[in-house]
Design a protein around this motif. Structure first.
Motif, mmCIF file in Angstrom:
data_model
loop_
_atom_site.group_PDB
_atom_site.id
_atom_site.type_symbol
_atom_site.label_atom_id
_atom_site.label_comp_id
_atom_site.label_asym_id
_atom_site.label_seq_id
_atom_site.Cartn_x
_atom_site.Cartn_y
_atom_site.Cartn_z
ATOM 1 N N ALA A 147 0.709 -1.508 0.028
ATOM 2 C CA ALA A 147 0.615 0.109 -0.234
ATOM 3 C C ALA A 147 0.874 1.206 -0.387
ATOM 4 O O ALA A 147 0.558 2.859 0.381
ATOM 5 C CB ALA A 147 -0.775 -0.116 1.076
ATOM 6 N N SER A 148 2.022 1.146 -0.404
ATOM 7 C CA SER A 148 2.992 2.136 -0.841
ATOM 8 C C SER A 148 2.493 2.752 -2.082
ATOM 9 O O SER A 148 1.818 2.482 -2.608
ATOM 10 C CB SER A 148 4.436 1.739 -0.366
ATOM 11 O OG SER A 148 4.510 1.918 -1.721
ATOM 12 N N ILE A 149 2.933 4.591 -2.222
ATOM 13 C CA ILE A 149 2.459 4.887 -3.318
ATOM 14 C C ILE A 149 3.759 6.171 -3.331
ATOM 15 O O ILE A 149 3.994 6.189 -2.840
ATOM 16 C CB ILE A 149 1.518 5.910 -2.877
ATOM 17 C CG1 ILE A 149 0.580 5.644 -2.510
ATOM 18 C CG2 ILE A 149 0.987 6.987 -3.820
ATOM 19 C CD1 ILE A 149 -1.228 6.310 -2.198
ATOM 20 N N ALA A 150 4.112 6.374 -5.092
ATOM 21 C CA ALA A 150 4.964 7.097 -5.057
ATOM 22 C C ALA A 150 4.570 8.070 -6.361
ATOM 23 O O ALA A 150 3.628 8.101 -7.122
ATOM 24 C CB ALA A 150 5.815 5.942 -6.386
ATOM 25 N N VAL A 151 4.789 9.138 -5.717
ATOM 26 C CA VAL A 151 4.185 10.015 -6.426
ATOM 27 C C VAL A 151 5.435 11.110 -7.333
ATOM 28 O O VAL A 151 6.363 11.245 -7.244
ATOM 29 C CB VAL A 151 3.958 11.137 -5.678
ATOM 30 C CG1 VAL A 151 3.546 12.766 -6.481
ATOM 31 C CG2 VAL A 151 3.400 10.694 -4.286
ATOM 32 N N ILE A 152 5.120 10.943 -8.384
ATOM 33 C CA ILE A 152 5.627 11.348 -9.905
ATOM 34 C C ILE A 152 4.828 12.707 -10.039
ATOM 35 O O ILE A 152 3.907 12.237 -10.674
ATOM 36 C CB ILE A 152 5.916 10.137 -10.668
ATOM 37 C CG1 ILE A 152 6.699 8.822 -10.058
ATOM 38 C CG2 ILE A 152 6.324 10.445 -11.807
ATOM 39 C CD1 ILE A 152 6.762 7.836 -11.157
ATOM 40 N N LYS A 153 6.136 13.515 -10.373
ATOM 41 C CA LYS A 153 5.162 14.725 -11.010
ATOM 42 C C LYS A 153 6.010 14.448 -12.868
ATOM 43 O O LYS A 153 6.609 14.878 -13.298
ATOM 44 C CB LYS A 153 5.623 16.100 -11.114
ATOM 45 C CG LYS A 153 5.261 17.282 -11.516
ATOM 46 C CD LYS A 153 6.006 18.965 -11.125
ATOM 47 C CE LYS A 153 5.691 19.154 -9.125
ATOM 48 N NZ LYS A 153 6.467 20.301 -9.331
#
Length: 171
Positions: free
Chosen positions: A148-154
């Motif tokens: 349930a981890s999330i990588a945030v990419i712009k």
């Protein structure tokens, strides 16, 4: 969305499913555990607080595996996708290059149709999520994803490249 972004920046949220049952013969049907449901809810709350204050995203791409669909269901309690697609390409052994190209093409097509995608959630599996982040950011660090981890990419539409902003590791 929080923070500064240019008109051509899109936020991609690459998420691994929550904790699932132990492996079995049919990997596709493994379900989330109660802990996995709680992890997914906590991740959704974090995402809403930091990046999706309005409780919406433009597009969700979800693996057809049961645990990924259940993770998305938990996230949907706080963050609703305007459009949801199931994708056979984002299973554990999927091709990060194909999916990266698809994401880029999808974002460009939406922009050209004057219906821009500003935010996208992708719910998938290890090791695929790790390799996809590398492919999107054109950096090869192979980040580990806890459940349930999330990588945030712009993601820059003009550069066809993303930058890893943060990586929520959850409970």
């Amino acid at each position: 969305m929080s923070g500064q972004s240019s008109n051509d920046d899109i936020y991609l949220f690459i998420m691994r499913h929550g904790e699932a049952e132990t492996p079995r013969l049919d990997d596709k049907s493994r379900q989330l555990t109660q802990v996995g449901r709680e992890q997914s809810k906590a991740a959704a709350a974090w995402l809403k607080l930091h990046y999706c204050e309005n409780g919406q995203i433009d597009l969700a791409l979800v693996s057809p595996y049961r645990r990924a669909k259940q993770t998305h269901d938990m996230v949907s309690l706080d963050i609703v996708a305007n459009k949801i697609e199931s994708s056979e390409d984002i299973i554990p052994e999927g091709s990060p290059k194909i999916v990266s190209d698809y994401i880029d093409a999808r974002i460009h097509a939406a922009a050209n149709a004057k219906k821009p995608i500003r935010s996208m959630l992708l719910v998938s599996h290890m090791p695929f999520v790790s390799y996809l982040v590398d492919e999107l950011c054109q950096s090869y660090t192979t980040s580990l994803f806890s459940t349930a981890s999330i990588a945030v990419i712009k993601y820059s539409l003009s550069a066809h490249k993303g930058t890893l902003v943060t990586h929520y590791q959850g409970l």
